[in-house]
Enzyme design. Structure first.
Site, PDB file in Angstrom:
ATOM      1  N   LYS A 165       0.847  -1.186   0.000  1.00  9.69           N
ATOM      2  CA  LYS A 165       0.000   0.000   0.000  1.00  9.69           C
ATOM      3  C   LYS A 165       0.885   1.238   0.000  1.00  9.69           C
ATOM      4  O   LYS A 165       1.506   1.566   1.018  1.00  9.69           O
ATOM      5  CB  LYS A 165      -0.932  -0.032   1.214  1.00  9.69           C
ATOM      6  CG  LYS A 165      -1.989  -1.121   1.106  1.00  9.69           C
ATOM      7  CD  LYS A 165      -2.867  -0.864  -0.114  1.00  9.69           C
ATOM      8  CE  LYS A 165      -3.644  -2.091  -0.540  1.00  9.69           C
ATOM      9  NZ  LYS A 165      -4.404  -1.871  -1.776  1.00  9.69           N
ATOM     10  N   LYS A 265     -13.237  -6.602  -8.185  1.00  8.60           N
ATOM     11  CA  LYS A 265     -13.780  -6.768  -6.837  1.00  8.60           C
ATOM     12  C   LYS A 265     -15.277  -7.044  -6.951  1.00  8.60           C
ATOM     13  O   LYS A 265     -16.000  -6.295  -7.619  1.00  8.60           O
ATOM     14  CB  LYS A 265     -13.555  -5.493  -6.014  1.00  8.60           C
ATOM     15  CG  LYS A 265     -12.102  -5.209  -5.671  1.00  8.60           C
ATOM     16  CD  LYS A 265     -11.984  -3.925  -4.857  1.00  8.60           C
ATOM     17  CE  LYS A 265     -10.633  -3.823  -4.153  1.00  8.60           C
ATOM     18  NZ  LYS A 265      -9.516  -3.610  -5.086  1.00  8.60           N
TER      19      LYS A 265
HETATM   20 MG    MG Z   1      -6.087  -2.048  -5.788  1.00  4.93          MG
END
Ligand code: MG
Length: 368
Positions: A165, A265
Site C-alpha cells: 500500500k 472486486k
Molecule cells: Mg487495488
C-alpha cells in the site's frame, strides 16, 4: 422455489494487525460487514456478504449498503433465486446503481442455485482450473522497513505475492518499494498499489525511480486520464482497479492500452453475476485478473474462491483470502489459506454454514 424471507445481519470484523492503512492516510480498525440470508419456501437458505473498505475508498459505505438492501429486499420476496439474471433485472429495476448491496443478494442467489443443483458455485461459474489459487497479501502502509518486515513475515507463512500500500509521500513510497523488493526472492510478485493516491507528477517520479525493479504499478491516480498518462510513461506492468467498474470502463481501458491486468472486486462491479461477465471478457481480451472484493469475512472469501477457481490459471494474476486478515469467523466451511493458496469448496453452493452466535439477531427482516 420462492424467496419468502430476507434477513440482514451486521457483523464487526476486527483485524489481526489491528489496523489497515492505505493511501492518503486512510485506515480502518474494525470492518463493518453485512450478511444477507435468503430463506426459501423449500427450506433452503442462501447467504451473501458485502463489506466496504471503510467509507472513503469507493463511493459506498456500510450503512448505505444496508439502506440500499432495505429498498431491494422487498422487491425480491416471491422471486425464484435460481433465475439469477431475472433476479438481477428486478434489482436494477428497483434501484439504480448500488452495486455493493446488489452483490450480497446476488451472492446469496448463487449459493442457493448451487445448493438446489447440488453443485459448488465454482462449477456453475465454469469449472475448476488447477488444484489451488495463488493469493496475494496486502501490506498495510507503514514505514518502509516495517513494510519490508511484513513482506518477510508473510513470505515465511507461504505467500509469494505481495501488494504494497503506497500512494503516500512519493519519496517514502520509493523507499517502501525498494525495501520490499529487497525482501523478495525469485518467483515472488510485487505490486505497488497507490489506490489513486498520487498526483501525476508524483506518480511519474515513483515509476521512474523504480523502473529497474520487478514491480507492478496499480491505479496510481484518481482520474482515468491521469492514470493513462502515467501508464504511457511507465516501463513497468500496470494494473487498473478503482476505475474498472463495468464493461464500458473495461473496454475503454483495453482500447487505450491502459493496463496489463485488472482488479475485479465483487462488490465494486455488482456481485458474482457481473464479475463473471467481466472475467469472461478479460479472458477473451487476454487480460490477467486479481479476483477479490473490497473486504469481507468467510462468506466473501468463499465467493472469491469460487470465481477465482473457475478462472483459467493463465488469467489468474492473484486473489485474496480476506478471512485470514480478520479475527472473527462468521461461517464454517470457508476456504482456508495453505502455503499462500486457497481452494474453492467442493460442497454445494458456497459451501459455508454461518455461525449463528456470531451473526446474532438480524438488524432487518423482510417477509412475504
Ligand atoms: Mg487495488
Amino acid at each position: 422455489m420462492k424467496i419468502i424471507r430476507i434477513d440482514v445481519f451486521q457483523v464487526d470484523l476486527p483485524l489481526h494487525e489491528g489496523r489497515y492503512s492505505w493511501a492518503g492516510g486512510k485506515s480502518v480498525d474494525v470492518f463493518d460487514s453485512t450478511v444477507v440470508r435468503l430463506v426459501c419456501d423449500n427450506g433452503l437458505t442462501g447467504h451473501g456478504e458485502v463489506c466496504p473498505l471503510g467509507p472513503v475508498y469507493l463511493p459506498v459505505f456500510a450503512a448505505g449498503v444496508r439502506a440500499a438492501l432495505a429498498e431491494l429486499a422487498p422487491a425480491l420476496l416471491g422471486a425464484d433465486p435460481r433465475g439469477i439474471d431475472t433476479v438481477y433485472l428486478t434489482m436494477d429495476q428497483t434501484l439504480k446503481g448500488q452495486p455493493a448491496a446488489k452483490s450480497a443478494l446476488d451472492m446469496a442467489c448463487w449459493d442457493l442455485l448451487g445448493q438446489v443443483t447440488e453443485l459448488p458455485v465454482h462449477a456453475l461459474l465454469g469449472g475448476r482450473f488447477g488444484e489451488s489459487v495463488s493469493l496475494y497479501r496486502a501490506i498495510s502502509q507503514d514505514r518502509p522497513e516495517a513494510m519490508a518486515a511484513r513482506v518477510a513475515q508473510y513470505r515465511a507463512e507461504g505467500y509469494r505475492r505481495f501488494q504494497l500500500k503506497v500512494g503516500g509521500d512519493p519519496d517514502e513510497d520509493i523507499q517502501r518499494i525498494e525495501a520490499a523488493a529487497a525482501a523478495l526472492t525469485g518467483g515472488d510478485i510485487l505490486v505497488a498499489d497507490a489506490n489513486t493516491g498520487w498526483l501525476p507528477h508524483q506518480a511519474r517520479r515513483v515509476v521512474d525511480a523504480v523502473r529497474g525493479l520487478d514491480v507492478y504499478i496499480e491505479q496510481p491516480c484518481l482520474g482515468y486520464e491521469e492514470c493513462l498518462s502515467v501508464r504511457r510513461a511507465c516501463a513497468r506492468p500496470f494494473v487498473l482497479d478503482e476505475f474498472i467498474g463495468d464493461v464500458e470502463s473495461l473496454l475503454r481501458a483495453q482500447r487505450d492500452g491502459a493496463m496489463d491486468a485488472v482488479n475485479i472486486k465483487l462488490s465494486k462491479v455488482g456481485g458474482l453475476t457481473r464479475a463473471r461477465q467481466l472475467r469472461d471478457l478479460c479472458v477473451s481480451l487476454g487480460l490477467a485478473m486479481t479476483i477479490e472484493d473490497s473486504w469481507g469475512g468467510d462468506i466473501t472469501t468463499a465467493a472469491i474462491a469460487a470465481l477465482a477457481h473457475s478462472t483459467p490459471e493463465a488469467f489468474r494474476f492473484t486473489a485474496t483470502d480476506f478471512n485470514s486478515y480478520v479475527t472473527r469467523s462468521i461461517a464454517e466451511g470457508a476456504p482456508q489459506r495453505s502455503e499462500g493458496t486457497f481452494a474453492a469448496s467442493r460442497a454445494s453452493g458456497l459451501g459455508i454454514t454461518p455461525r449463528e452466535d456470531v451473526l446474532g439477531e438480524p438488524v432487518m427482516r423482510f417477509r412475504v
